[in-house]
Design an enzyme around this catalytic site. Structure first.
Site, PDB file in Angstrom:
ATOM      1  CG  ASP A  24      -1.912  -1.155   1.231  1.00 34.08           C
ATOM      2  OD1 ASP A  24      -1.888  -1.957   0.284  1.00 34.08           O
ATOM      3  OD2 ASP A  24      -2.680  -1.277   2.201  1.00 34.08           O
ATOM      4  CE  LYS A 129      -3.411  -4.412   1.406  1.00 37.94           C
ATOM      5  NZ  LYS A 129      -4.141  -3.596   2.368  1.00 37.94           N
ATOM      6  CB  CYS A 162      -2.141  -2.585   5.479  1.00 35.56           C
ATOM      7  SG  CYS A 162      -3.814  -1.894   5.309  1.00 35.56           S
TER       8      CYS A 162
HETATM    9  C1  C5J Z   1      -3.006   0.734   5.548  1.00 36.39           C
HETATM   10  C2  C5J Z   1      -4.684   2.072   6.639  1.00 36.39           C
HETATM   11  N1  C5J Z   1      -2.533   0.479   4.335  1.00 36.39           N
HETATM   12  N2  C5J Z   1      -3.852   2.490   7.594  1.00 36.39           N
HETATM   13  N3  C5J Z   1      -4.235   1.327   5.613  1.00 36.39           N
HETATM   14  O1  C5J Z   1      -2.366   0.497   6.547  1.00 36.39           O
HETATM   15  O2  C5J Z   1      -5.854   2.402   6.685  1.00 36.39           O
END
Ligand code: C5J
Length: 221
Positions: A24, A129, A162
């Site tokens: 991400d 995802k 994540c």
């Molecule tokens: C991730 C989030 N990628 N913090 N998303 O950690 O909402």
């Protein structure tokens, strides 16, 4: 078999069965002026991962090893975003609302894509995802099984959300996980510190923690 200095002890991995997972590293989370910053977060805490991650990805690619990117996000009609996720956060700054870089965390929008410095190259897998974990409602398990992957080097953002969820999911599925402290980031320094400790505690309850230069050295040996 290469080995790297890690907590709670050396991490050994086989080059034929290890994938680098980059979680991400999206503009919505990392760019100044974007969604993450609009929620009051300090994006510099995430942006410090870009440089070491770019160096690691370059070495990983040069060694011809598999690299998997993930992106958290949803379909434009939000049919894959349950109310329990959608109804979080500040009103008017929720998933699907208009943000600086397009609709927030919506597939196809500029903000949903990966930052310029870490863009995937041809042949690399990109997993979209809908959840925090990279295994939930994705093709990741099938891809890893097909490629005979047994170990994951895990990087990206955010450490306690994540990255952690993916490492826990991977653990339950039998993967050995090495998390790289300089290549994962949290908006909250205390979560970064504790999140990493939680992985390596109790003899490595979820995996190992190391720094990227030792992995680069190991794969270049
Ligand atoms: C991730 C989030 N990628 N913090 N998303 O950690 O909402």
């Amino acid at each position: 078999m290469p080995a790297v200095d890690a907590q709670p002890g050396p991490f050994s991995f086989d080059l034929d069965s290890t994938a680098l997972v980059v979680i991400d590293m999206q503009r919505d989370f990392l760019l100044p002026g974007g969604f993450g910053e609009s929620l009051g977060n300090d994006v510099s805490q995430l942006r410090r991962t870009i440089e070491p991650l770019a160096a690691l990805m370059a070495a990983w690619r040069a060694a011809g090893l598999p690299l998997i990117h993930t992106r958290e996000g949803h379909k434009p009609d939000l049919s894959d975003c349950p109310p329990a996720k959608l109804n979080r956060g500040a009103p008017s700054m929720r998933i699907g609302d208009p943000g600086t870089f397009g609709r927030i965390l919506i597939q196809g929008e500029y903000g949903h894509d990966i930052v310029d410095e870490l863009q995937p190259i041809e042949g690399e897998t990109v997993i979209d995802k809908p959840g925090k974990g990279a295994f939930y409602a994705t093709e990741l398990s099938d891809i890893l099984e097909k490629d005979g992957i047994k170990s994951l080097v895990v990087t990206g953002v955010t450490t306690e959300v994540c990255v952690h969820t993916t490492v826990r999911e991977a653990n339950d599925r039998g993967y050995e996980c090495l998390v790289l402290a300089d290549c994962v980031g949290s908006y909250f320094p205390e979560f970064q510190q504790v999140g990493l400790k939680m992985i390596a505690a109790q003899g490595g309850i979820f995996g190992w923690v190391a720094e990227s230069p030792s992995v680069i050295a190991a794969i270049q040996e």
